[in-house]
Design a protein around this motif. Structure first.
Motif, PDB file in Angstrom:
ATOM      1  N   LEU A   1       0.819  -1.206   0.000  1.00 46.77           N
ATOM      2  CA  LEU A   1       0.000   0.000   0.000  1.00 46.77           C
ATOM      3  C   LEU A   1       0.855   1.259   0.000  1.00 46.77           C
ATOM      4  N   THR A   2       2.017   1.206   0.648  1.00 49.19           N
ATOM      5  CA  THR A   2       2.872   2.392   0.755  1.00 49.19           C
ATOM      6  C   THR A   2       4.148   2.284  -0.083  1.00 49.19           C
ATOM      7  N   ALA A   3       4.211   1.298  -0.974  1.00 49.11           N
ATOM      8  CA  ALA A   3       5.453   1.049  -1.733  1.00 49.11           C
ATOM      9  C   ALA A   3       5.895   2.263  -2.532  1.00 49.11           C
ATOM     10  N   THR A   4       4.966   2.964  -3.159  1.00 46.95           N
ATOM     11  CA  THR A   4       5.328   4.123  -3.984  1.00 46.95           C
ATOM     12  C   THR A   4       5.127   5.441  -3.241  1.00 46.95           C
ATOM     13  N   ARG A   5       4.562   5.351  -2.024  1.00 47.17           N
ATOM     14  CA  ARG A   5       4.242   6.531  -1.212  1.00 47.17           C
ATOM     15  C   ARG A   5       3.250   7.455  -1.903  1.00 47.17           C
ATOM     16  N   GLU A   6       2.552   6.931  -2.900  1.00 48.74           N
ATOM     17  CA  GLU A   6       1.507   7.686  -3.596  1.00 48.74           C
ATOM     18  C   GLU A   6       0.320   6.763  -3.860  1.00 48.74           C
ATOM     19  N   PRO A   7      -0.855   7.133  -3.453  1.00 48.76           N
ATOM     20  CA  PRO A   7      -1.182   8.349  -2.692  1.00 48.76           C
ATOM     21  C   PRO A   7      -0.997   8.213  -1.190  1.00 48.76           C
ATOM     22  N   VAL A   8      -0.676   6.969  -0.709  1.00 47.03           N
ATOM     23  CA  VAL A   8      -0.553   6.731   0.729  1.00 47.03           C
ATOM     24  C   VAL A   8       0.918   6.746   1.106  1.00 47.03           C
ATOM     25  N   ALA A   9       1.287   7.708   1.958  1.00 50.04           N
ATOM     26  CA  ALA A   9       2.686   7.818   2.371  1.00 50.04           C
ATOM     27  C   ALA A   9       2.990   6.930   3.571  1.00 50.04           C
ATOM     28  N   HIS A  10       2.006   6.694   4.409  1.00 50.62           N
ATOM     29  CA  HIS A  10       2.220   5.899   5.628  1.00 50.62           C
ATOM     30  C   HIS A  10       0.893   5.298   6.060  1.00 50.62           C
ATOM     31  N   VAL A  11       0.960   4.111   6.669  1.00 51.39           N
ATOM     32  CA  VAL A  11      -0.247   3.460   7.173  1.00 51.39           C
ATOM     33  C   VAL A  11       0.027   2.925   8.569  1.00 51.39           C
ATOM     34  N   SER A  12      -0.952   3.078   9.451  1.00 49.97           N
ATOM     35  CA  SER A  12      -0.859   2.557  10.817  1.00 49.97           C
ATOM     36  C   SER A  12      -2.117   1.747  11.118  1.00 49.97           C
ATOM     37  N   VAL A  13      -1.940   0.516  11.558  1.00 45.26           N
ATOM     38  CA  VAL A  13      -3.070  -0.275  12.047  1.00 45.26           C
ATOM     39  C   VAL A  13      -3.340   0.159  13.477  1.00 45.26           C
ATOM     40  N   VAL A  14      -4.530   0.689  13.734  1.00 42.40           N
ATOM     41  CA  VAL A  14      -4.855   1.198  15.068  1.00 42.40           C
ATOM     42  C   VAL A  14      -5.836   0.288  15.803  1.00 42.40           C
ATOM     43  N   GLY A  15      -6.011  -0.926  15.293  1.00 42.48           N
ATOM     44  CA  GLY A  15      -6.844  -1.902  15.982  1.00 42.48           C
ATOM     45  C   GLY A  15      -7.912  -2.493  15.095  1.00 42.48           C
ATOM     46  N   GLY A  16      -8.891  -3.084  15.730  1.00 50.91           N
ATOM     47  CA  GLY A  16      -9.982  -3.728  15.004  1.00 50.91           C
ATOM     48  C   GLY A  16     -10.935  -4.377  15.993  1.00 50.91           C
ATOM     49  N   TYR A  17     -11.886  -5.112  15.466  1.00 49.31           N
ATOM     50  CA  TYR A  17     -12.903  -5.686  16.344  1.00 49.31           C
ATOM     51  C   TYR A  17     -13.665  -6.797  15.638  1.00 49.31           C
ATOM     52  N   ALA A  18     -14.266  -7.660  16.460  1.00 48.82           N
ATOM     53  CA  ALA A  18     -15.194  -8.659  15.940  1.00 48.82           C
ATOM     54  C   ALA A  18     -16.431  -7.932  15.414  1.00 48.82           C
ATOM     55  N   THR A  19     -16.873  -8.305  14.230  1.00 46.93           N
ATOM     56  CA  THR A  19     -18.039  -7.652  13.627  1.00 46.93           C
ATOM     57  C   THR A  19     -19.266  -7.852  14.517  1.00 46.93           C
ATOM     58  N   PRO A  20     -19.914  -6.764  14.939  1.00 44.14           N
ATOM     59  CA  PRO A  20     -21.097  -6.912  15.789  1.00 44.14           C
ATOM     60  C   PRO A  20     -22.196  -7.721  15.112  1.00 44.14           C
TER      61      PRO A  20
END
Length: 295
Positions: free
Chosen positions: A269-288
């Protein structure tokens, strides 16, 4: 004595016997939880949202008879919350400023964590994040960011940006509430949507969502972001919120499935830094579960 009175007395004695059996099993379950806590040691991860979700899914799938499913969920939520408190000191920070909506977040926390777990009331979502980061609370309840429309939804200090800036041991999203909501009823307000944060990774349960923060430059459309996410092999469920810091734009997006921080698709996703320069996984959850799960 009339025959029907004898039969009624017998039924009541049978109910008493079953009540005692249920109580005995609850005592046994509590003892097992204590043994689990000892086996884990001092660094025990007490909160296990993924396992809790799997338990409720399994019980609802096997349930039968006239006993209401929502009551079944409430019983198990109370039991899970009480058993959390047995394993280790456990408190929940809740964003609940003033009356009305704030009070509903407190009710949501009580419904999920039970009456035994103490609540720490915070005026802002940022205070909730800090309470969890500093170890003052084991978990925190923050409002779900509202989905953005055609205009960028800007906040002075969105709570979720601090999750992206934090280190790997900082707070992350681990659950979404309510996990099971009753069907809508006339005159009864729907419960607020909230996220639970804690200093641990989100679990994989087989039906999950992951939250990521994408960093881009200015003037990057949501369609372009979705295309980049899809090209990396990820399935976006939508953009939840956007925040601008000068020429840097942060996008909180929801991804279908469980995506760990080491997933190779993130590097793509960030290999070319375009359009995404950086990505952070900030968590997740079991689908309600949907309201139909209570039918």
């Amino acid at each position: 004595m009339p025959q029907n009175s004898v039969s009624l007395d017998q039924l009541r004695r049978e109910i008493d016997r079953i009540d005692e059996s249920i109580h005995d099993l609850l005592i046994q379950r509590s003892a097992l939880v204590e043994r689990v806590a000892v086996a884990k040691g001092d660094r025990a991860v007490v909160l296990r949202p993924g396992r809790e979700a799997e338990i409720l899914r399994r019980l609802l799938a096997r349930h039968r008879g006239q006993f209401p499913r929502m009551a079944l969920v409430r019983i198990w939520r109370e039991m899970i919350g009480a058993l959390l408190a047995i394993q280790a000191p456990f408190a929940v920070a809740v964003h609940a400023e003033g009356e009305g909506r704030g009070a509903s977040f407190v009710e949501l926390a009580r419904n999920h964590f039970g009456v035994v777990v103490p609540l720490q009331i915070c005026r802002t979502p940022g205070q909730v994040v800090r309470a969890v980061a500093d170890g003052e609370a084991s978990a925190g309840l923050v409002p779900l960011p509202q989905a953005v429309g055609s205009d960028v939804a800007e906040e002075a200090e969105p709570w979720w940006t601090s999750l992206a800036a934090g280190r790997g041991e900082g707070p992350r999203v681990v659950a979404r509430l309510p996990f099971v909501a009753p069907p809508p009823a006339p005159g009864v307000p729907e419960p607020p949507q909230a996220l639970v944060i804690a200093c641990r990774d989100h679990d994989e349960t087989g039906d999950d969502r992951t939250l990521m923060v994408l960093e881009s430059g200015p003037d990057v459309s949501r369609d372009r972001l979705r295309a980049a996410v899809a090209a990396a092999g990820l399935d976006s469920a939508g953009v939840l919120a956007v925040c601008r810091h000068g020429d840097v734009w942060l996008h909180l997006i929801e991804i279908l499935g469980h995506v760990p921080a080491a997933d190779p698709r993130l590097a793509r996703l960030t290999a070319t830094r375009e359009p995404v320069a950086h990505v952070s996984v900030v968590g997740g959850y079991a689908t309600p579960l949907p309201p139909e799960a209570l039918a």
